[in-house]
Design a protein around this motif. Sequence first.
Motif, PDB file in Angstrom:
ATOM      1  N   UNK A   6       0.839  -1.197   0.000  1.00  0.00           N
ATOM      2  CA  UNK A   6       0.000   0.000   0.000  1.00  0.00           C
ATOM      3  C   UNK A   6       0.875   1.247   0.000  1.00  0.00           C
ATOM      4  N   UNK A   7       1.966   1.226   0.758  1.00  0.00           N
ATOM      5  CA  UNK A   7       2.870   2.380   0.800  1.00  0.00           C
ATOM      6  C   UNK A   7       3.496   2.639  -0.561  1.00  0.00           C
ATOM      7  N   UNK A   8       3.893   1.583  -1.267  1.00  0.00           N
ATOM      8  CA  UNK A   8       4.464   1.748  -2.608  1.00  0.00           C
ATOM      9  C   UNK A   8       3.429   2.334  -3.573  1.00  0.00           C
ATOM     10  N   UNK A   9       2.210   1.852  -3.495  1.00  0.00           N
ATOM     11  CA  UNK A   9       1.146   2.363  -4.366  1.00  0.00           C
ATOM     12  C   UNK A   9       0.858   3.828  -4.047  1.00  0.00           C
ATOM     13  N   UNK A  10       0.768   4.153  -2.753  1.00  0.00           N
ATOM     14  CA  UNK A  10       0.515   5.546  -2.362  1.00  0.00           C
ATOM     15  C   UNK A  10       1.647   6.469  -2.802  1.00  0.00           C
ATOM     16  N   UNK A  11       2.893   6.002  -2.692  1.00  0.00           N
ATOM     17  CA  UNK A  11       4.031   6.822  -3.123  1.00  0.00           C
ATOM     18  C   UNK A  11       3.966   7.062  -4.628  1.00  0.00           C
ATOM     19  N   UNK A  12       3.641   6.026  -5.388  1.00  0.00           N
ATOM     20  CA  UNK A  12       3.521   6.164  -6.843  1.00  0.00           C
ATOM     21  C   UNK A  12       2.400   7.141  -7.198  1.00  0.00           C
ATOM     22  N   UNK A  13       1.250   6.989  -6.546  1.00  0.00           N
ATOM     23  CA  UNK A  13       0.132   7.896  -6.804  1.00  0.00           C
ATOM     24  C   UNK A  13       0.469   9.330  -6.411  1.00  0.00           C
ATOM     25  N   UNK A  14       1.226   9.498  -5.326  1.00  0.00           N
ATOM     26  CA  UNK A  14       1.649  10.843  -4.930  1.00  0.00           C
ATOM     27  C   UNK A  14       2.503  11.476  -6.023  1.00  0.00           C
ATOM     28  N   UNK A  15       3.350  10.670  -6.664  1.00  0.00           N
ATOM     29  CA  UNK A  15       4.151  11.181  -7.777  1.00  0.00           C
ATOM     30  C   UNK A  15       3.277  11.627  -8.938  1.00  0.00           C
ATOM     31  N   UNK A  16       2.280  10.815  -9.275  1.00  0.00           N
ATOM     32  CA  UNK A  16       1.361  11.194 -10.355  1.00  0.00           C
ATOM     33  C   UNK A  16       0.596  12.466 -10.004  1.00  0.00           C
ATOM     34  N   UNK A  17       0.082  12.504  -8.780  1.00  0.00           N
ATOM     35  CA  UNK A  17      -0.687  13.677  -8.355  1.00  0.00           C
ATOM     36  C   UNK A  17       0.186  14.919  -8.267  1.00  0.00           C
ATOM     37  N   UNK A  18       1.453  14.743  -7.895  1.00  0.00           N
ATOM     38  CA  UNK A  18       2.363  15.882  -7.819  1.00  0.00           C
ATOM     39  C   UNK A  18       2.552  16.559  -9.164  1.00  0.00           C
ATOM     40  N   UNK A  19       2.666  15.755 -10.227  1.00  0.00           N
ATOM     41  CA  UNK A  19       2.817  16.322 -11.571  1.00  0.00           C
ATOM     42  C   UNK A  19       1.538  17.048 -11.986  1.00  0.00           C
ATOM     43  N   UNK A  20       0.402  16.432 -11.704  1.00  0.00           N
ATOM     44  CA  UNK A  20      -0.870  17.067 -12.059  1.00  0.00           C
ATOM     45  C   UNK A  20      -1.055  18.364 -11.280  1.00  0.00           C
ATOM     46  N   UNK A  21      -0.743  18.336  -9.981  1.00  0.00           N
ATOM     47  CA  UNK A  21      -0.869  19.543  -9.176  1.00  0.00           C
ATOM     48  C   UNK A  21       0.086  20.627  -9.665  1.00  0.00           C
ATOM     49  N   UNK A  22       1.310  20.255 -10.012  1.00  0.00           N
ATOM     50  CA  UNK A  22       2.268  21.235 -10.523  1.00  0.00           C
ATOM     51  C   UNK A  22       1.774  21.906 -11.785  1.00  0.00           C
ATOM     52  N   UNK A  23       1.176  21.107 -12.679  1.00  0.00           N
ATOM     53  CA  UNK A  23       0.636  21.649 -13.920  1.00  0.00           C
ATOM     54  C   UNK A  23      -0.520  22.601 -13.623  1.00  0.00           C
ATOM     55  N   UNK A  24      -1.421  22.184 -12.727  1.00  0.00           N
ATOM     56  CA  UNK A  24      -2.561  23.039 -12.377  1.00  0.00           C
ATOM     57  C   UNK A  24      -2.106  24.327 -11.696  1.00  0.00           C
ATOM     58  N   UNK A  25      -1.160  24.201 -10.768  1.00  0.00           N
ATOM     59  CA  UNK A  25      -0.651  25.388 -10.079  1.00  0.00           C
ATOM     60  C   UNK A  25       0.014  26.347 -11.059  1.00  0.00           C
ATOM     61  N   UNK A  26       0.726  25.819 -12.050  1.00  0.00           N
ATOM     62  CA  UNK A  26       1.349  26.682 -13.060  1.00  0.00           C
ATOM     63  C   UNK A  26       0.285  27.445 -13.840  1.00  0.00           C
ATOM     64  N   UNK A  27      -0.782  26.753 -14.201  1.00  0.00           N
ATOM     65  CA  UNK A  27      -1.871  27.407 -14.930  1.00  0.00           C
ATOM     66  C   UNK A  27      -2.529  28.484 -14.071  1.00  0.00           C
ATOM     67  N   UNK A  28      -2.840  28.133 -12.821  1.00  0.00           N
ATOM     68  CA  UNK A  28      -3.458  29.104 -11.910  1.00  0.00           C
ATOM     69  C   UNK A  28      -2.514  30.289 -11.708  1.00  0.00           C
ATOM     70  N   UNK A  29      -1.216  30.018 -11.572  1.00  0.00           N
ATOM     71  CA  UNK A  29      -0.236  31.079 -11.375  1.00  0.00           C
ATOM     72  C   UNK A  29      -0.162  32.033 -12.555  1.00  0.00           C
ATOM     73  N   UNK A  30      -0.303  31.494 -13.778  1.00  0.00           N
ATOM     74  CA  UNK A  30      -0.284  32.359 -14.962  1.00  0.00           C
ATOM     75  C   UNK A  30      -1.520  33.245 -15.022  1.00  0.00           C
ATOM     76  N   UNK A  31      -2.660  32.684 -14.640  1.00  0.00           N
ATOM     77  CA  UNK A  31      -3.915  33.433 -14.721  1.00  0.00           C
ATOM     78  C   UNK A  31      -4.085  34.370 -13.527  1.00  0.00           C
ATOM     79  N   UNK A  32      -3.816  33.855 -12.324  1.00  0.00           N
ATOM     80  CA  UNK A  32      -4.115  34.575 -11.092  1.00  0.00           C
ATOM     81  C   UNK A  32      -2.893  35.228 -10.467  1.00  0.00           C
TER      82      UNK A  32
END
Length: 141
Positions: A6-32
């Motif tokens: 479960x820890x390995x799966x959660x760590x992998x998912x955190x990596x995926x979510x981190x990239x998605x969050x970074x992309x979203x934050x970059x978009x929000x940062x450009x607009x806002x």
Amino acid sequence: MLGNEVSFILAFLAGLLGVIQGMMNAHIGKVQGQYGMIIGVSTAQIAVASFLLWRMKSASPLQLQVVPWMVVAGVLGVGIMFGTSYATGKIGTLPVFVLIIAGQMIASSVIDHFGIMGLPETLLLFPNLEVYYLYWSVCFA
């Protein structure tokens, strides 16, 4: 062993979510703007934490010795959010996250080698350095 899986799966998912969050934050940062992004994202985090606290009905008592670490972790979190979203908006997702992973590998090696803050001590041995060399050669070839 299930806990480790479960820890390995959660760590992998955190990596995926981190990239998605970074992309979203970059978009929000450009607009806002970057500061607006930090305030907005932090407000959402406070709302989620408040909801979880409400659902749990009680939280464990605050241990005073961890309060300074909470402040440091919070400041580091803001720095990570700002740096990731700013850099992603300028150079793109892949280079930013390759560099983030490289930084994490270096920091993790030091933390694990010395067992900092009570984490398991894992000595940095020569074979580990070969893996890092292979990683760097692939990333920057």
